[in-house]
Write an enzyme that holds these catalytic residues in place. Structure first.
Site, PDB file in Angstrom:
ATOM      1  N   GLY A 131     -29.253  -2.621  -2.680  1.00  0.00           N
ATOM      2  CA  GLY A 131     -29.837  -3.351  -1.557  1.00  0.00           C
ATOM      3  C   GLY A 131     -29.452  -2.696  -0.247  1.00  0.00           C
ATOM      4  N   GLY A 132     -28.421  -3.228   0.397  1.00  0.00           N
ATOM      5  CA  GLY A 132     -28.026  -2.798   1.743  1.00  0.00           C
ATOM      6  C   GLY A 132     -27.916  -1.292   1.905  1.00  0.00           C
ATOM      7  N   GLU A 186     -27.006  -7.952 -12.076  1.00  0.00           N
ATOM      8  CA  GLU A 186     -26.676  -8.168 -10.668  1.00  0.00           C
ATOM      9  C   GLU A 186     -25.900  -9.477 -10.523  1.00  0.00           C
ATOM     10  OE1 GLU A 186     -29.301  -5.820  -7.884  1.00  0.00           O
ATOM     11  OE2 GLU A 186     -30.343  -7.703  -8.218  1.00  0.00           O
ATOM     12  N   GLY A 215     -24.744  -8.277  -1.672  1.00  0.00           N
ATOM     13  CA  GLY A 215     -24.644  -8.361  -0.218  1.00  0.00           C
ATOM     14  C   GLY A 215     -23.308  -8.847   0.294  1.00  0.00           C
ATOM     15  N   SER A 232     -23.640  -4.707  -4.110  1.00  0.00           N
ATOM     16  CA  SER A 232     -22.760  -3.965  -3.199  1.00  0.00           C
ATOM     17  C   SER A 232     -22.385  -2.584  -3.734  1.00  0.00           C
ATOM     18  CB  SER A 232     -21.505  -4.792  -2.870  1.00  0.00           C
ATOM     19  OG  SER A 232     -21.867  -6.006  -2.243  1.00  0.00           O
ATOM     20  N   GLU A 235     -32.403 -13.641  -5.595  1.00  0.00           N
ATOM     21  CA  GLU A 235     -32.867 -14.265  -4.349  1.00  0.00           C
ATOM     22  C   GLU A 235     -34.188 -15.004  -4.579  1.00  0.00           C
ATOM     23  OE1 GLU A 235     -32.500 -10.804  -1.827  1.00  0.00           O
ATOM     24  OE2 GLU A 235     -30.315 -10.963  -1.967  1.00  0.00           O
ATOM     25  N   ASN A 282     -33.805  -1.670  -3.152  1.00  0.00           N
ATOM     26  CA  ASN A 282     -34.427  -2.966  -2.854  1.00  0.00           C
ATOM     27  C   ASN A 282     -34.277  -3.231  -1.363  1.00  0.00           C
ATOM     28  OD1 ASN A 282     -35.318  -5.560  -2.669  1.00  0.00           O
ATOM     29  ND2 ASN A 282     -33.612  -6.479  -3.811  1.00  0.00           N
ATOM     30  N   TRP A 283     -35.387  -3.043  -0.649  1.00  0.00           N
ATOM     31  CA  TRP A 283     -35.329  -3.185   0.811  1.00  0.00           C
ATOM     32  C   TRP A 283     -35.417  -4.639   1.268  1.00  0.00           C
ATOM     33  CZ3 TRP A 283     -38.726   1.234   3.394  1.00  0.00           C
ATOM     34  CH2 TRP A 283     -38.084   2.462   3.171  1.00  0.00           C
ATOM     35  N   LYS A 284     -35.660  -5.532   0.340  1.00  0.00           N
ATOM     36  CA  LYS A 284     -35.765  -6.962   0.680  1.00  0.00           C
ATOM     37  C   LYS A 284     -36.728  -7.143   1.860  1.00  0.00           C
ATOM     38  CE  LYS A 284     -31.112  -7.340  -1.034  1.00  0.00           C
ATOM     39  NZ  LYS A 284     -30.027  -8.221  -1.346  1.00  0.00           N
ATOM     40  N   HIS A 333     -35.313 -11.461  -9.525  1.00  0.00           N
ATOM     41  CA  HIS A 333     -34.192 -11.190  -8.627  1.00  0.00           C
ATOM     42  C   HIS A 333     -33.530 -12.517  -8.247  1.00  0.00           C
ATOM     43  CE1 HIS A 333     -31.862  -9.976  -5.135  1.00  0.00           C
ATOM     44  NE2 HIS A 333     -31.964  -8.741  -5.582  1.00  0.00           N
TER      45      HIS A 333
HETATM   46  C1  PEP Z   1     -29.905  -6.443  -4.477  1.00  0.00           C
HETATM   47  O1  PEP Z   1     -30.319  -7.275  -3.693  1.00  0.00           O
HETATM   48  O2  PEP Z   1     -30.576  -6.162  -5.474  1.00  0.00           O
HETATM   49  C2  PEP Z   1     -28.619  -5.795  -4.197  1.00  0.00           C
HETATM   50  C3  PEP Z   1     -28.023  -5.173  -5.168  1.00  0.00           C
HETATM   51  O3  PEP Z   1     -28.128  -5.902  -2.917  1.00  0.00           O
HETATM   52  P1  PEP Z   1     -26.794  -5.210  -2.324  1.00  0.00           P
HETATM   53  O4  PEP Z   1     -26.738  -3.806  -2.815  1.00  0.00           O
HETATM   54  O5  PEP Z   1     -26.963  -5.315  -0.837  1.00  0.00           O
HETATM   55  O6  PEP Z   1     -25.640  -6.025  -2.823  1.00  0.00           O
END
Ligand code: PEP
Length: 256
Positions: free
Chosen positions: A238-239, A171, A177, A217, A105, A11-13, A103
């Site tokens: 994500g990150g 999640e 994050g 994370s 967010e 997930n590149w957001k 999601h």
């Molecule tokens: C996400 O936004 O779906 C996610 C899992 O982010 P991160 O891995 O950065 O916590």
């Protein structure tokens, strides 16, 4: 690790430009073994969720590779006066086979309700996209002992349209994050609740087949311990997905 084929999503957001996305694809292809074909077969299925303008760039850059594309959101309607939104047919036209629904967010930044998430899941099915439904409790809900009630409420609502194809991503909002990854035991407990609830709603066979990813994370250091849990079938990253080497290390942690 389960018998279900692992699934890893990136997930590149709202990150990366088109030049950076092309560079990512080239580096990922090189690291994956000259070409990403090595990811086919028994290794994890991989899907990238870039922001909308990057979809055509990646569709070109990943031509011939088994890496699939997905949208980060979709509008329930097929078209219409909805400024800033994107529809299922537009995502499919841009090369997507997946779409994220619900999601955290989106739920937080855009006030998406359970009913709206359900409408998006239904729209995904109508337009040939597989919804990856995201569920998770906030830190306050966990402290208040509401985790399992929140997860089952979100799951029951999202499955109201009775989708034929879907996957889930647990999640926990407090883990996204933050670097505060759920322990393997905490994740497994939530995944087991989701699978049990799935079984109640759609039956044991569907529950046994459904892939439930962990997100929050996830990174190359914690992926192996998490994927060893029996109800954990991959990751939504994500990150760490922004760095092709780290993303590939997580994919390989899921491999045979
Ligand atoms: C996400 O936004 O779906 C996610 C899992 O982010 P991160 O891995 O950065 O916590």
């Amino acid at each position: 690790m389960s018998a279900r084929r692992p699934l890893v999503g990136g997930n590149w957001k709202m990150h990366l430009t088109s030049a950076e996305a092309r560079d990512w694809a080239a580096r990922f292809g090189r690291q994956a073994g000259g070409q990403t074909g090595r990811l086919a077969g028994r290794q994890a299925e991989v899907v990238l969720f870039p922001s909308f303008p990057l979809l055509p760039v990646l569709a070109r850059a990943l031509t011939g590779s088994p890496v699939a594309l997905g949208g980060q959101d979709l509008h329930p309607a097929a078209s219409g006066a909805h400024t800033g939104d994107v529809s299922g047919p537009q995502l499919a036209d841009a090369g997507c086979s997946w779409v994220l629904c619900g999601h955290s967010e989106r739920r937080q930044d855009h006030g998406e309700t359970d009913a709206e998430v359900a409408a998006k899941v239904a729209a995904a099915g109508r337009h040939g996209l597989v919804p990856l439904v995201c569920l998770g409790e906030t830190a306050g809900e966990r402290r208040g002992g509401e985790t399992f009630a929140v997860l089952t409420r979100q799951l029951r609502a999202a499955l109201e349209p009775r989708p034929e194809r879907f996957a889930l991503a647990y999640e926990p909002v407090w883990a996204i994050g933050t670097g505060d990854t759920a322990t393997p035991e905490t994740a497994q407990e939530a995944h087991a609740v989701l699978r049990r609830t799935l079984s109640e709603i759609l039956g044991a066979a569907v529950a046994a087949r459904c892939r439930i990813l962990y997100g929050g994370s996830a990174n190359p250091d914690n992926a192996a311990a998490l994927i060893a849990q029996p109800d954990l079938d991959g990751f939504l990253v994500g990150g760490a997905s922004l760095d092709p080497d780290r993303f590939l290390a997580i994919i390989r942690a899921c491999g045979p």
